[in-house]
Scaffold this motif. Structure first.
Motif, PDB file in Angstrom:
ATOM      1  N   SER A  91      17.112  11.928 -21.636  1.00  0.00           N
ATOM      2  CA  SER A  91      15.978  11.059 -21.931  1.00  0.00           C
ATOM      3  C   SER A  91      16.421  10.139 -23.053  1.00  0.00           C
ATOM      4  N   ILE A  92      16.260   8.857 -22.826  1.00  0.00           N
ATOM      5  CA  ILE A  92      16.693   7.868 -23.804  1.00  0.00           C
ATOM      6  C   ILE A  92      15.472   7.110 -24.300  1.00  0.00           C
ATOM      7  N   LEU A  93      15.224   7.198 -25.592  1.00  0.00           N
ATOM      8  CA  LEU A  93      14.179   6.413 -26.226  1.00  0.00           C
ATOM      9  C   LEU A  93      14.866   5.130 -26.689  1.00  0.00           C
ATOM     10  N   ALA A  94      14.668   4.054 -25.934  1.00  0.00           N
ATOM     11  CA  ALA A  94      15.346   2.786 -26.198  1.00  0.00           C
ATOM     12  C   ALA A  94      14.688   2.007 -27.332  1.00  0.00           C
ATOM     13  N   SER A  95      13.352   2.113 -27.408  1.00  0.00           N
ATOM     14  CA  SER A  95      12.656   1.429 -28.504  1.00  0.00           C
ATOM     15  C   SER A  95      11.365   2.156 -28.812  1.00  0.00           C
ATOM     16  N   GLY A  96      10.947   2.076 -30.078  1.00  0.00           N
ATOM     17  CA  GLY A  96       9.697   2.672 -30.509  1.00  0.00           C
ATOM     18  C   GLY A  96       9.874   4.058 -31.078  1.00  0.00           C
ATOM     19  N   SER A  97       8.745   4.741 -31.262  1.00  0.00           N
ATOM     20  CA  SER A  97       8.765   6.118 -31.759  1.00  0.00           C
ATOM     21  C   SER A  97       7.696   6.923 -31.035  1.00  0.00           C
ATOM     22  N   VAL A  98       7.981   8.196 -30.856  1.00  0.00           N
ATOM     23  CA  VAL A  98       7.079   9.093 -30.138  1.00  0.00           C
ATOM     24  C   VAL A  98       6.956  10.417 -30.869  1.00  0.00           C
ATOM     25  N   GLU A  99       5.841  11.064 -30.603  1.00  0.00           N
ATOM     26  CA  GLU A  99       5.697  12.464 -30.934  1.00  0.00           C
ATOM     27  C   GLU A  99       5.979  13.169 -29.612  1.00  0.00           C
ATOM     28  N   MET A 100       6.864  14.146 -29.623  1.00  0.00           N
ATOM     29  CA  MET A 100       7.321  14.774 -28.389  1.00  0.00           C
ATOM     30  C   MET A 100       7.084  16.276 -28.446  1.00  0.00           C
ATOM     31  N   VAL A 101       6.696  16.849 -27.310  1.00  0.00           N
ATOM     32  CA  VAL A 101       6.571  18.294 -27.188  1.00  0.00           C
ATOM     33  C   VAL A 101       7.459  18.738 -26.034  1.00  0.00           C
ATOM     34  N   VAL A 102       8.338  19.703 -26.319  1.00  0.00           N
ATOM     35  CA  VAL A 102       9.175  20.315 -25.286  1.00  0.00           C
ATOM     36  C   VAL A 102       8.949  21.817 -25.387  1.00  0.00           C
ATOM     37  N   ASP A 103       8.341  22.386 -24.356  1.00  0.00           N
ATOM     38  CA  ASP A 103       8.009  23.814 -24.314  1.00  0.00           C
ATOM     39  C   ASP A 103       7.327  24.286 -25.595  1.00  0.00           C
ATOM     40  N   GLY A 104       6.340  23.519 -26.045  1.00  0.00           N
ATOM     41  CA  GLY A 104       5.537  23.920 -27.190  1.00  0.00           C
ATOM     42  C   GLY A 104       6.088  23.539 -28.550  1.00  0.00           C
ATOM     43  N   VAL A 105       7.290  22.996 -28.609  1.00  0.00           N
ATOM     44  CA  VAL A 105       7.897  22.592 -29.882  1.00  0.00           C
ATOM     45  C   VAL A 105       7.700  21.094 -30.060  1.00  0.00           C
ATOM     46  N   LYS A 106       7.028  20.722 -31.159  1.00  0.00           N
ATOM     47  CA  LYS A 106       6.689  19.324 -31.413  1.00  0.00           C
ATOM     48  C   LYS A 106       7.679  18.714 -32.410  1.00  0.00           C
ATOM     49  N   SER A 107       8.042  17.440 -32.163  1.00  0.00           N
ATOM     50  CA  SER A 107       8.906  16.703 -33.080  1.00  0.00           C
ATOM     51  C   SER A 107       8.594  15.219 -32.971  1.00  0.00           C
ATOM     52  N   VAL A 108       9.030  14.457 -33.957  1.00  0.00           N
ATOM     53  CA  VAL A 108       8.909  13.000 -33.915  1.00  0.00           C
ATOM     54  C   VAL A 108      10.301  12.449 -33.658  1.00  0.00           C
ATOM     55  N   VAL A 109      10.397  11.515 -32.707  1.00  0.00           N
ATOM     56  CA  VAL A 109      11.673  10.910 -32.341  1.00  0.00           C
ATOM     57  C   VAL A 109      11.548   9.403 -32.495  1.00  0.00           C
ATOM     58  N   GLU A 110      12.541   8.795 -33.115  1.00  0.00           N
ATOM     59  CA  GLU A 110      12.569   7.346 -33.290  1.00  0.00           C
ATOM     60  C   GLU A 110      13.783   6.766 -32.596  1.00  0.00           C
ATOM     61  N   ALA A 111      13.599   5.600 -31.985  1.00  0.00           N
ATOM     62  CA  ALA A 111      14.696   4.934 -31.281  1.00  0.00           C
ATOM     63  C   ALA A 111      15.674   4.347 -32.298  1.00  0.00           C
ATOM     64  N   PRO A 112      16.911   4.227 -31.892  1.00  0.00           N
ATOM     65  CA  PRO A 112      17.465   4.670 -30.608  1.00  0.00           C
ATOM     66  C   PRO A 112      17.770   6.162 -30.638  1.00  0.00           C
ATOM     67  N   ALA A 113      17.505   6.824 -29.527  1.00  0.00           N
ATOM     68  CA  ALA A 113      17.758   8.258 -29.443  1.00  0.00           C
ATOM     69  C   ALA A 113      18.076   8.645 -28.007  1.00  0.00           C
ATOM     70  N   CYS A 114      19.014   9.570 -27.866  1.00  0.00           N
ATOM     71  CA  CYS A 114      19.369  10.116 -26.557  1.00  0.00           C
ATOM     72  C   CYS A 114      19.240  11.631 -26.652  1.00  0.00           C
ATOM     73  N   LEU A 115      18.391  12.205 -25.811  1.00  0.00           N
ATOM     74  CA  LEU A 115      18.080  13.627 -25.844  1.00  0.00           C
ATOM     75  C   LEU A 115      18.415  14.265 -24.510  1.00  0.00           C
ATOM     76  N   THR A 116      18.793  15.518 -24.536  1.00  0.00           N
ATOM     77  CA  THR A 116      18.944  16.283 -23.304  1.00  0.00           C
ATOM     78  C   THR A 116      17.719  17.167 -23.153  1.00  0.00           C
ATOM     79  N   ILE A 117      17.050  17.032 -22.018  1.00  0.00           N
ATOM     80  CA  ILE A 117      15.916  17.894 -21.692  1.00  0.00           C
ATOM     81  C   ILE A 117      16.439  18.930 -20.701  1.00  0.00           C
ATOM     82  N   ALA A 118      16.407  20.181 -21.106  1.00  0.00           N
ATOM     83  CA  ALA A 118      16.947  21.250 -20.271  1.00  0.00           C
ATOM     84  C   ALA A 118      16.078  21.472 -19.037  1.00  0.00           C
ATOM     85  N   ALA A 119      16.714  21.944 -17.987  1.00  0.00           N
ATOM     86  CA  ALA A 119      16.004  22.257 -16.742  1.00  0.00           C
ATOM     87  C   ALA A 119      14.882  23.246 -17.022  1.00  0.00           C
ATOM     88  N   GLY A 120      13.744  23.021 -16.369  1.00  0.00           N
ATOM     89  CA  GLY A 120      12.623  23.943 -16.476  1.00  0.00           C
ATOM     90  C   GLY A 120      11.779  23.800 -17.727  1.00  0.00           C
TER      91      GLY A 120
END
Length: 134
Positions: free
Chosen positions: A54-83
């Motif tokens: 998942s690539i956040l090309a611009s902007g900022s988000v609050e993200m939840v992955v399996d109940g864990v919340k974080s703030v991500v700011e662009a530019p960012a490249c994340l790996t989202i695990a299967a499931g």
């Protein structure tokens, strides 16, 4: 296939409201879904059958992955695990790419190839978590 139907209905609602702009990009075994999300909107996702970028090309988000919340700011490249169920709340206007390895080149079928059947309770939990703020 009830879960896929739920995903399609949600996507149709998103397209009908035109809050989010979605563009599909296909090239030599790679698929990128580009989503433009206006500030302040919640996009509750799903889980995928395989790891993906998942690539956040611009902007900022609050993200939840399996109940864990974080703030991500662009530019960012994340790996989202299967499931892993995931969702984002746009803190600013956002351009987000999900990048997958697949030979599917049909934008009407690619979600069925990549997404695991939906979990309505999990989606509800993610939406509530994102609604609560940081």
């Amino acid at each position: 296939m009830l879960a896929i139907s739920w995903q399609r209905r949600a996507l149709q609602l998103v397209r009908r409201e035109k809050k989010f702009m979605i563009h599909h990009h296909f090239s030599s075994g790679v698929y990128a879904k580009e989503t433009r999300i206006p500030a302040g909107h919640i996009l509750v996702q799903h889980a995928h059958k395989h790891d993906h970028l998942s690539i956040l090309a611009s902007g900022s988000v609050e993200m939840v992955v399996d109940g864990v919340k974080s703030v991500v700011e662009a530019p960012a490249c994340l790996t989202i695990a299967a499931g892993k169920h995931h969702g984002v709340k746009s803190l600013t206007n956002v351009v987000w790419y999900c990048v997958h390895a697949t030979d599917c080149t049909d934008e009407n079928e690619v979600d069925e190839v990549l997404i695991v059947p939906g979990d309505v309770d999990q989606a509800r939990n993610i939406a509530q978590c994102l609604s609560e703020g940081v």
